[in-house]
Scaffold this motif. Structure first.
Motif, PDB file in Angstrom:
ATOM      1  N   LEU A 183       6.658   3.563  -3.435  1.00  0.00           N
ATOM      2  CA  LEU A 183       6.595   2.112  -3.351  1.00  0.00           C
ATOM      3  C   LEU A 183       6.161   1.810  -1.928  1.00  0.00           C
ATOM      4  O   LEU A 183       6.495   2.554  -1.007  1.00  0.00           O
ATOM      5  N   TYR A 184       5.418   0.736  -1.751  1.00  0.00           N
ATOM      6  CA  TYR A 184       4.852   0.455  -0.432  1.00  0.00           C
ATOM      7  C   TYR A 184       5.138  -0.991  -0.018  1.00  0.00           C
ATOM      8  O   TYR A 184       5.264  -1.877  -0.855  1.00  0.00           O
ATOM      9  N   THR A 185       5.177  -1.206   1.290  1.00  0.00           N
ATOM     10  CA  THR A 185       5.099  -2.550   1.861  1.00  0.00           C
ATOM     11  C   THR A 185       3.867  -2.591   2.752  1.00  0.00           C
ATOM     12  O   THR A 185       3.650  -1.692   3.565  1.00  0.00           O
ATOM     13  N   LEU A 186       3.062  -3.625   2.575  1.00  0.00           N
ATOM     14  CA  LEU A 186       1.866  -3.777   3.407  1.00  0.00           C
ATOM     15  C   LEU A 186       2.292  -4.195   4.817  1.00  0.00           C
ATOM     16  O   LEU A 186       2.900  -5.254   5.001  1.00  0.00           O
ATOM     17  N   ASN A 191      -4.518 -11.001  -7.892  1.00  0.00           N
ATOM     18  CA  ASN A 191      -3.863 -11.606  -6.736  1.00  0.00           C
ATOM     19  C   ASN A 191      -4.207 -10.804  -5.490  1.00  0.00           C
ATOM     20  O   ASN A 191      -4.739  -9.693  -5.589  1.00  0.00           O
ATOM     21  N   TYR A 192      -3.894 -11.375  -4.355  1.00  0.00           N
ATOM     22  CA  TYR A 192      -4.183 -10.744  -3.068  1.00  0.00           C
ATOM     23  C   TYR A 192      -2.869 -10.405  -2.366  1.00  0.00           C
ATOM     24  O   TYR A 192      -1.866 -11.106  -2.530  1.00  0.00           O
ATOM     25  N   MET A 193      -2.890  -9.324  -1.590  1.00  0.00           N
ATOM     26  CA  MET A 193      -1.694  -8.840  -0.915  1.00  0.00           C
ATOM     27  C   MET A 193      -1.900  -8.907   0.585  1.00  0.00           C
ATOM     28  O   MET A 193      -2.944  -8.496   1.095  1.00  0.00           O
ATOM     29  N   LEU A 194      -0.881  -9.400   1.276  1.00  0.00           N
ATOM     30  CA  LEU A 194      -0.915  -9.544   2.727  1.00  0.00           C
ATOM     31  C   LEU A 194       0.328  -8.897   3.327  1.00  0.00           C
ATOM     32  O   LEU A 194       1.225  -8.477   2.600  1.00  0.00           O
ATOM     33  N   PRO A 195       0.407  -8.794   4.658  1.00  0.00           N
ATOM     34  CA  PRO A 195       1.555  -8.148   5.285  1.00  0.00           C
ATOM     35  C   PRO A 195       2.895  -8.691   4.777  1.00  0.00           C
ATOM     36  O   PRO A 195       3.088  -9.897   4.653  1.00  0.00           O
ATOM     37  N   ASP A 220       4.073  -7.882   1.747  1.00  0.00           N
ATOM     38  CA  ASP A 220       4.087  -7.804   0.289  1.00  0.00           C
ATOM     39  C   ASP A 220       4.415  -6.395  -0.183  1.00  0.00           C
ATOM     40  O   ASP A 220       3.973  -5.404   0.407  1.00  0.00           O
ATOM     41  N   LEU A 221       5.171  -6.319  -1.284  1.00  0.00           N
ATOM     42  CA  LEU A 221       5.437  -5.033  -1.930  1.00  0.00           C
ATOM     43  C   LEU A 221       4.233  -4.620  -2.762  1.00  0.00           C
ATOM     44  O   LEU A 221       3.622  -5.450  -3.449  1.00  0.00           O
ATOM     45  N   VAL A 222       3.906  -3.341  -2.738  1.00  0.00           N
ATOM     46  CA  VAL A 222       2.785  -2.795  -3.495  1.00  0.00           C
ATOM     47  C   VAL A 222       3.327  -1.671  -4.374  1.00  0.00           C
ATOM     48  O   VAL A 222       3.996  -0.764  -3.873  1.00  0.00           O
ATOM     49  N   GLY A 223       3.067  -1.744  -5.674  1.00  0.00           N
ATOM     50  CA  GLY A 223       3.465  -0.667  -6.570  1.00  0.00           C
ATOM     51  C   GLY A 223       4.803  -0.868  -7.231  1.00  0.00           C
ATOM     52  O   GLY A 223       5.319   0.071  -7.853  1.00  0.00           O
ATOM     53  N   LEU A 224       5.384  -2.070  -7.157  1.00  0.00           N
ATOM     54  CA  LEU A 224       6.684  -2.300  -7.785  1.00  0.00           C
ATOM     55  C   LEU A 224       6.596  -2.118  -9.294  1.00  0.00           C
ATOM     56  O   LEU A 224       7.504  -1.550  -9.915  1.00  0.00           O
ATOM     57  N   LEU A 233      -8.736  -4.415   0.865  1.00  0.00           N
ATOM     58  CA  LEU A 233      -9.743  -5.430   1.167  1.00  0.00           C
ATOM     59  C   LEU A 233     -10.196  -5.329   2.616  1.00  0.00           C
ATOM     60  O   LEU A 233     -11.261  -5.821   2.991  1.00  0.00           O
ATOM     61  N   SER A 234      -9.373  -4.703   3.443  1.00  0.00           N
ATOM     62  CA  SER A 234      -9.692  -4.464   4.850  1.00  0.00           C
ATOM     63  C   SER A 234      -9.022  -3.148   5.239  1.00  0.00           C
ATOM     64  O   SER A 234      -8.306  -2.546   4.431  1.00  0.00           O
ATOM     65  N   SER A 235      -9.237  -2.705   6.459  1.00  0.00           N
ATOM     66  CA  SER A 235      -8.452  -1.582   6.957  1.00  0.00           C
ATOM     67  C   SER A 235      -6.990  -2.004   6.953  1.00  0.00           C
ATOM     68  O   SER A 235      -6.659  -3.126   7.329  1.00  0.00           O
ATOM     69  N   LEU A 236      -6.110  -1.099   6.530  1.00  0.00           N
ATOM     70  CA  LEU A 236      -4.716  -1.500   6.402  1.00  0.00           C
ATOM     71  C   LEU A 236      -3.766  -0.344   6.689  1.00  0.00           C
ATOM     72  O   LEU A 236      -4.156   0.819   6.744  1.00  0.00           O
ATOM     73  N   VAL A 237      -2.499  -0.717   6.874  1.00  0.00           N
ATOM     74  CA  VAL A 237      -1.409   0.239   7.045  1.00  0.00           C
ATOM     75  C   VAL A 237      -0.304  -0.155   6.074  1.00  0.00           C
ATOM     76  O   VAL A 237       0.049  -1.335   5.963  1.00  0.00           O
ATOM     77  N   LEU A 238       0.231   0.842   5.365  1.00  0.00           N
ATOM     78  CA  LEU A 238       1.314   0.627   4.419  1.00  0.00           C
ATOM     79  C   LEU A 238       2.530   1.444   4.831  1.00  0.00           C
ATOM     80  O   LEU A 238       2.394   2.602   5.245  1.00  0.00           O
ATOM     81  N   CYS A 239       3.704   0.867   4.703  1.00  0.00           N
ATOM     82  CA  CYS A 239       4.949   1.627   4.834  1.00  0.00           C
ATOM     83  C   CYS A 239       5.227   2.277   3.484  1.00  0.00           C
ATOM     84  O   CYS A 239       5.080   1.635   2.440  1.00  0.00           O
ATOM     85  N   VAL A 240       5.636   3.539   3.497  1.00  0.00           N
ATOM     86  CA  VAL A 240       5.842   4.318   2.275  1.00  0.00           C
ATOM     87  C   VAL A 240       7.332   4.487   2.025  1.00  0.00           C
ATOM     88  O   VAL A 240       8.082   4.901   2.913  1.00  0.00           O
TER      89      VAL A 240
END
Length: 251
Positions: free
Chosen positions: A62-65, A85-89, A91-95, A110-117
């Motif tokens: 599971l990730y947080t942007l 939908n669009y995801m921004l800092p 937001d949870l990703v993969g719930l 959509l851009s260069s990004l970093v996710l917390c795992v």
């Protein structure tokens, strides 16, 4: 199409997370912060266009942007896609994949990004021992449903120009709430194809519609970005009053 796998490297401790300083996010209780810090296993970086998750696959994470932009979408067999939908800092990703077990949509950077795992198999521990965080995840899921309700209303009942104005105003407010942009000028990293795939319009119709908004000095179209010039005008065209102000959770 490229895919990325989580790295075990950890660059930003949760205790020093830059998102925690943004006023739109609620404060952690001390024990919640300790758990989230142990829940996080690393960070993932991805470049524009990278597929983070693919429809029909399973993910152990599971990730947080943490920074950057992404979007969720579904595709038809012939390759046509609908951006959901669009995801921004923050937001949870993969719930969805964490709860259901299989992703029913794809996610692209959509851009260069970093996710917390985060490790998916510790979700039960989160709900069992930290009911406040469990409520936060439920709140985030309900907020996603609320946004999708607004999007469906827009697709079903707004004109093409109203749809486009609503989408850009919606993204502006979401970005401004997490500290992106300065003043009333804000660059949204979308192309006209992204707009077309979100609004369900042809690229020709999309181009004509966006040109009308540009002619009214509400937006300025740049290379792979839309600059918002007149947010009040966009909201007036769309008939949208904007989001309600409220503190939101951060996992």
């Amino acid at each position: 199409m490229s895919y990325v796998l989580p790295s075990s490297g950890r660059r930003v401790p949760c205790e020093q997370c830059p998102l925690r300083a943004i006023g739109s996010f609620r404060e952690f209780e001390p024990q919640e912060l300790r758990f989230v810090s142990s829940f996080k296993t690393g960070e993932l970086t991805a470049e524009t266009g990278t597929t983070l998750m693919s429809e029909g696959t399973h993910s152990a994470h599971l990730y947080t942007l943490l920074s950057g932009w992404a979007f969720r979408y579904k595709s038809l067999p012939d390759g046509r896609r609908q951006i959901l939908n669009y995801m921004l800092p923050g937001d949870l990703v993969g719930l969805q994949g964490s709860i259901i077990g299989e992703m029913e949509h794809s996610v692209e950077a959509l851009s260069s990004l970093v996710l917390c795992v985060f490790q998916r198999d510790r979700l039960n521990e989160l709900f069992r021992n930290h009911p406040g965080l469990g409520f936060d995840i439920t709140w985030l899921a309900a907020q996603e449903e609320r946004m999708l309700d607004e999007h469906l209303l827009s697709l079903g009942r707004r004109t093409a120009m109203e749809r486009a104005a609503y989408l850009i105003a919606f993204l502006y407010h979401r970005a401004a709430s997490v500290g992106l942009g300065t003043g009333k000028l804000l660059h949204i990293p979308i192309t006209q194809q992204h707009v077309a795939d979100t609004l369900g319009l042809s690229i020709v119709h999309t181009n004509k519609t966006l040109r009308k908004l540009a002619d009214r000095k509400m937006i300025r179209w740049l290379d792979r970005a839309c600059e918002v010039v007149d947010i009040d005008g966009l909201m007036e065209v769309s008939g949208w009053e904007g989001p309600s102000e409220r503190k939101r959770p951060l996992i």
